[in-house]
Write a protein that holds these residues in place. Structure first.
Motif, PDB file in Angstrom:
ATOM      1  N   ARG A  32       0.820  -1.207   0.000  1.00  0.00           N
ATOM      2  CA  ARG A  32       0.000   0.000   0.000  1.00  0.00           C
ATOM      3  C   ARG A  32       0.857   1.261   0.000  1.00  0.00           C
ATOM      4  N   LEU A  33       2.015   1.194   0.621  1.00  0.00           N
ATOM      5  CA  LEU A  33       2.878   2.365   0.649  1.00  0.00           C
ATOM      6  C   LEU A  33       3.650   2.556  -0.643  1.00  0.00           C
ATOM      7  N   LEU A  34       4.006   1.463  -1.321  1.00  0.00           N
ATOM      8  CA  LEU A  34       4.878   1.558  -2.486  1.00  0.00           C
ATOM      9  C   LEU A  34       4.183   1.273  -3.813  1.00  0.00           C
ATOM     10  N   GLY A  35       3.035   0.588  -3.776  1.00  0.00           N
ATOM     11  CA  GLY A  35       2.362   0.230  -5.019  1.00  0.00           C
ATOM     12  C   GLY A  35       3.092  -0.816  -5.817  1.00  0.00           C
ATOM     13  N   SER A  36       3.987  -1.535  -5.173  1.00  0.00           N
ATOM     14  CA  SER A  36       4.783  -2.562  -5.849  1.00  0.00           C
ATOM     15  C   SER A  36       4.960  -3.738  -4.916  1.00  0.00           C
ATOM     16  N   LEU A  37       4.496  -4.903  -5.345  1.00  0.00           N
ATOM     17  CA  LEU A  37       4.659  -6.097  -4.525  1.00  0.00           C
ATOM     18  C   LEU A  37       6.120  -6.503  -4.440  1.00  0.00           C
ATOM     19  N   ALA A  38       6.847  -6.369  -5.542  1.00  0.00           N
ATOM     20  CA  ALA A  38       8.267  -6.727  -5.540  1.00  0.00           C
ATOM     21  C   ALA A  38       9.045  -5.862  -4.551  1.00  0.00           C
ATOM     22  N   GLU A  39       8.771  -4.553  -4.556  1.00  0.00           N
ATOM     23  CA  GLU A  39       9.458  -3.665  -3.618  1.00  0.00           C
ATOM     24  C   GLU A  39       9.011  -3.932  -2.189  1.00  0.00           C
ATOM     25  N   ALA A  40       7.731  -4.252  -1.995  1.00  0.00           N
ATOM     26  CA  ALA A  40       7.242  -4.573  -0.649  1.00  0.00           C
ATOM     27  C   ALA A  40       7.964  -5.791  -0.097  1.00  0.00           C
ATOM     28  N   GLU A  41       8.165  -6.799  -0.925  1.00  0.00           N
ATOM     29  CA  GLU A  41       8.862  -8.006  -0.479  1.00  0.00           C
ATOM     30  C   GLU A  41      10.314  -7.700  -0.137  1.00  0.00           C
ATOM     31  N   ASP A  42      10.946  -6.802  -0.912  1.00  0.00           N
ATOM     32  CA  ASP A  42      12.319  -6.390  -0.608  1.00  0.00           C
ATOM     33  C   ASP A  42      12.377  -5.666   0.736  1.00  0.00           C
ATOM     34  N   VAL A  43      11.382  -4.816   0.995  1.00  0.00           N
ATOM     35  CA  VAL A  43      11.332  -4.084   2.262  1.00  0.00           C
ATOM     36  C   VAL A  43      11.206  -5.051   3.430  1.00  0.00           C
ATOM     37  N   LEU A  80      12.246   4.990   0.412  1.00  0.00           N
ATOM     38  CA  LEU A  80      12.066   4.580  -0.982  1.00  0.00           C
ATOM     39  C   LEU A  80      11.121   5.523  -1.720  1.00  0.00           C
ATOM     40  N   LEU A  81      10.044   5.934  -1.050  1.00  0.00           N
ATOM     41  CA  LEU A  81       9.104   6.859  -1.677  1.00  0.00           C
ATOM     42  C   LEU A  81       9.779   8.193  -1.996  1.00  0.00           C
ATOM     43  N   SER A  82      10.678   8.616  -1.132  1.00  0.00           N
ATOM     44  CA  SER A  82      11.355   9.897  -1.344  1.00  0.00           C
ATOM     45  C   SER A  82      12.255   9.873  -2.569  1.00  0.00           C
ATOM     46  N   SER A  83      12.769   8.688  -2.916  1.00  0.00           N
ATOM     47  CA  SER A  83      13.639   8.578  -4.087  1.00  0.00           C
ATOM     48  C   SER A  83      12.887   8.108  -5.327  1.00  0.00           C
ATOM     49  N   ALA A  84      11.629   7.687  -5.157  1.00  0.00           N
ATOM     50  CA  ALA A  84      10.883   7.092  -6.276  1.00  0.00           C
ATOM     51  C   ALA A  84      10.594   8.099  -7.374  1.00  0.00           C
ATOM     52  N   ARG A  85      10.310   9.342  -7.021  1.00  0.00           N
ATOM     53  CA  ARG A  85       9.944  10.318  -8.038  1.00  0.00           C
ATOM     54  C   ARG A  85      11.068  10.522  -9.039  1.00  0.00           C
ATOM     55  N   ALA A  86      12.293  10.579  -8.543  1.00  0.00           N
ATOM     56  CA  ALA A  86      13.436  10.746  -9.449  1.00  0.00           C
ATOM     57  C   ALA A  86      13.587   9.533 -10.363  1.00  0.00           C
ATOM     58  N   ARG A  87      13.403   8.328  -9.814  1.00  0.00           N
ATOM     59  CA  ARG A  87      13.531   7.115 -10.620  1.00  0.00           C
ATOM     60  C   ARG A  87      12.457   7.044 -11.687  1.00  0.00           C
ATOM     61  N   ARG A  88      11.248   7.538 -11.384  1.00  0.00           N
ATOM     62  CA  ARG A  88      10.140   7.422 -12.326  1.00  0.00           C
ATOM     63  C   ARG A  88      10.192   8.454 -13.435  1.00  0.00           C
ATOM     64  N   GLU A  89      11.081   9.460 -13.306  1.00  0.00           N
ATOM     65  CA  GLU A  89      11.218  10.432 -14.379  1.00  0.00           C
ATOM     66  C   GLU A  89      11.748   9.780 -15.648  1.00  0.00           C
TER      67      GLU A  89
END
Length: 312
Positions: A32-43, A80-89
């Motif tokens: 719910r925080l990341l919108g990614s199951l793969a990233e959630a599992e890594d967390v 991760l959310l704080s760095s996600a915007r830059a990655r999604r550009e």
């Protein structure tokens, strides 16, 4: 001679069971925080790694292991959310949350459940609908974390403040702001049976390349959004605006792509569709429906986001 476990053995086993039992809660939080199951599992893996990196004495001193794990997972997600915007550009097309199948379909995209681990399953409720996750993704990281922890998982603002690094009063304001975003962006959804009927009619009209029927099912101001990375068509660099334009796009897609099979599936807890070629899922379609019309379509085509639908 048989060695009997010492008096601390039962406590140790009980503690281990309690720690492991938190895994599903952490997966649900991370998704719910990341919108990614793969990233959630890594967390979750990183959270457990930090737990076991402590000495037994340090772990024994923690009064509530579950609360500790949640704090750590929440902070990792916030970073991760704080760095996600830059990655999604640099992401091709619009970024769309990773779609989730019904738990019974997990791992194969078919209702046989092979390979599904109940501890890794996300509970499919209103807080993981695609429309809900898209609104969450537009929030600031602090807003998203404060809102999800308080409104979805029912943590107190004092507990949220420890994770977000702000005062409880500030977290209350963050959650209130997030709540307004949710309220302003979402229309009331019709019953699931009606949503399923609309999606079924859309599928039939798409298969028949019936542009007029498609237009009738789409809100005049509907939006179609697709991410990139593969699938039955390249990414849409910009959303398609307008029901008629979307209808023509889908009809043209049906005429251009051969051997495409459309199947009705549950996507993030709501009626949706998957497209398969040679029995492999290549796209997942989620819908937002208001009344009897489709307001938004999200087409997820990135193979990295389709593992729960294709891996067996």
């Amino acid at each position: 001679m048989t060695d009997h476990p010492g008096p601390g053995h039962d406590r140790s086993n009980a503690g281990l069971s309690a720690i492991i039992s938190e895994r599903r809660q952490l997966i649900n939080l991370g998704y719910r925080l990341l919108g990614s199951l793969a990233e959630a599992e890594d967390v979750v893996q990183e959270t457990y790694a930090r737990w076991y990196a402590m000495s037994p004495r340090e772990r024994d001193a923690i009064a509530s292991p579950g609360a500790w794990l949640t704090r750590v997972a929440g902070r990792i997600c916030l970073n991760l959310l704080s760095s996600a915007r830059a990655r999604r550009e640099t992401y091709v097309g619009e970024w769309i949350p990773e779609p989730l199948p019904d738990p019974a379909d997990r791992a194969t995209g078919r209702p046989d459940g092979i390979g599904a681990d109940p501890a890794d399953q996300v509970t499919l409720d209103e807080s993981v609908s695609m429309a809900f996750l898209v609104v969450l993704d537009a929030m600031t990281p602090a807003e998203r974390v404060a809102f999800v922890l308080h409104d979805v998982f029912r943590y107190s603002f004092a507990e949220v403040a420890e994770i977000v690094g702000r005062t409880p009063a500030a977290c209350r304001q963050l959650a209130s702001s997030a709540r307004r975003r949710i309220r302003d962006s979402q229309a009331a959804a019709p019953p699931a049976s009606r949503q399923a009927a609309v999606v079924r009619e859309f599928k039939q009209a798409w298969e028949a390349q019936d542009i007029n029927a498609l237009i009738g099912l789409l809100d005049p101001g509907a939006t179609g959004i697709a991410d990139g990375g593969g699938g039955i068509a390249p990414a849409l660099l910009r959303p398609i605006e307008g029901g008629e334009r979307i209808a023509r796009h889908f009809a043209a897609l049906a005429a251009r792509v051969s051997g495409l099979t459309l199947l009705e599936r549950t996507v993030n807890g709501r009626p949706g569709l998957i497209a398969q070629q040679d029995a492999v899922t290549v796209s997942v379609f989620a819908f937002e429906i208001a009344g009897d019309r489709i307001k938004r379509i999200w087409a997820v085509r990135n193979p990295d986001k389709l593992h729960p639908w294709t891996a067996g």
